[in-house]
Write a protein that holds these residues in place. Sequence first.
Motif, PDB file in Angstrom:
ATOM      1  N   VAL A  90      -0.582   0.029   4.055  1.00 21.57           N
ATOM      2  CA  VAL A  90      -1.605   0.670   3.279  1.00 21.57           C
ATOM      3  C   VAL A  90      -2.679  -0.472   3.302  1.00 21.57           C
ATOM      4  O   VAL A  90      -2.281  -1.563   2.955  1.00 21.57           O
ATOM      5  N   GLY A  91      -4.048  -0.138   3.589  1.00 22.14           N
ATOM      6  CA  GLY A  91      -5.013  -1.361   3.358  1.00 22.14           C
ATOM      7  C   GLY A  91      -5.574  -1.504   2.103  1.00 22.14           C
ATOM      8  O   GLY A  91      -5.232  -0.746   1.123  1.00 22.14           O
ATOM      9  N   GLN A  92      -6.267  -2.598   1.855  1.00 22.93           N
ATOM     10  CA  GLN A  92      -6.753  -3.196   0.533  1.00 22.93           C
ATOM     11  C   GLN A  92      -7.394  -2.128  -0.270  1.00 22.93           C
ATOM     12  O   GLN A  92      -7.092  -1.770  -1.422  1.00 22.93           O
ATOM     13  N   VAL A  95      -4.936   0.527  -1.394  1.00 23.06           N
ATOM     14  CA  VAL A  95      -4.102   0.215  -2.519  1.00 23.06           C
ATOM     15  C   VAL A  95      -4.926   0.131  -3.888  1.00 23.06           C
ATOM     16  O   VAL A  95      -4.127   0.671  -4.788  1.00 23.06           O
ATOM     17  N   LEU A  96      -6.084  -0.451  -3.907  1.00 22.53           N
ATOM     18  CA  LEU A  96      -6.905  -0.606  -5.057  1.00 22.53           C
ATOM     19  C   LEU A  96      -7.319   0.953  -5.814  1.00 22.53           C
ATOM     20  O   LEU A  96      -6.963   1.311  -6.831  1.00 22.53           O
ATOM     21  N   ILE A 122      -4.966  -9.025  -4.075  1.00 21.01           N
ATOM     22  CA  ILE A 122      -4.563  -7.524  -3.585  1.00 21.01           C
ATOM     23  C   ILE A 122      -3.531  -7.996  -2.506  1.00 21.01           C
ATOM     24  O   ILE A 122      -3.884  -8.694  -1.767  1.00 21.01           O
ATOM     25  N   ARG A 123      -1.988  -7.535  -2.841  1.00 22.01           N
ATOM     26  CA  ARG A 123      -1.144  -7.671  -1.843  1.00 22.01           C
ATOM     27  C   ARG A 123      -0.971  -6.612  -0.931  1.00 22.01           C
ATOM     28  O   ARG A 123      -0.676  -5.614  -1.243  1.00 22.01           O
ATOM     29  N   ILE A 124      -0.828  -6.994   0.409  1.00 17.19           N
ATOM     30  CA  ILE A 124      -0.561  -6.001   1.357  1.00 17.19           C
ATOM     31  C   ILE A 124       0.784  -6.040   1.984  1.00 17.19           C
ATOM     32  O   ILE A 124       0.919  -7.352   2.483  1.00 17.19           O
ATOM     33  N   TYR A 125       1.572  -5.254   1.963  1.00 19.96           N
ATOM     34  CA  TYR A 125       2.863  -5.365   2.634  1.00 19.96           C
ATOM     35  C   TYR A 125       3.305  -3.862   3.298  1.00 19.96           C
ATOM     36  O   TYR A 125       2.926  -2.834   2.395  1.00 19.96           O
ATOM     37  N   PRO A 126       4.063  -3.945   3.971  1.00 16.61           N
ATOM     38  CA  PRO A 126       4.682  -2.461   4.617  1.00 16.61           C
ATOM     39  C   PRO A 126       5.287  -1.766   3.658  1.00 16.61           C
ATOM     40  O   PRO A 126       6.282  -2.682   2.896  1.00 16.61           O
TER      41      PRO A 126
END
Length: 204
Positions: A90-92, A95-96, A122-126
């Motif tokens: 999911v993109g930034q 997520v926010l 903001i942390r992005i991970y699968p």
Amino acid sequence: LIRLRGTLSHDIRAPNLTELFNRGTALQNAAIDPNLGVQVPIFQTTSGNPNLKPEVANTLTGGIVLSPASGLNISLDYYRIKLKNAIYTVGQNTVLQRCNDGEAAFCEQVSFNAPGGVLSEIRIYPRNLSAQEVSGIDFQADWRVPLFAGTLSSRLTASYTLTQTQTALGKTFDYNGAIGSESPVQGFPKLRGTLSETYQQGPT
């Protein structure tokens, strides 16, 4: 001659090493702080996720093969594939937004550690957030006949997609036949086919 065939399988794909253990990269970016309503500088960190689970697919196929005449074979097969726990990033902005909507799982990816409790990272991970389903019918006909001093071989293959959907974050996209730029998920034409002709002389 008539033959029936079918398969039922349960398949698993484990996350790869990058999806699991990528140590991550941090880039300077900007986002709207939901508490202040203004854009602030942040770090966007992209990394792996060691808590990922395997993707799971259940596949069902069934078909019939006919040989009604010498040199002629016809087959018709139905297939259905259901994939769950599909790995999805999911993109930034999403997520926010999801964190602002009160989804605690996404708030784990957001930090407010800048002075004054301002948004900082903001942390992005699968994550295992997606599910997919596809079903359709495959057709194939092969025909070989003597012609002059050789053999003419004809093959017709065709595929018709009945369903093709992807579900992520509570939204289901039906992209069966969606080949235009307006579709958020790109699919394939519902009906595809190929006809080939081969003429051969002499020993094989």
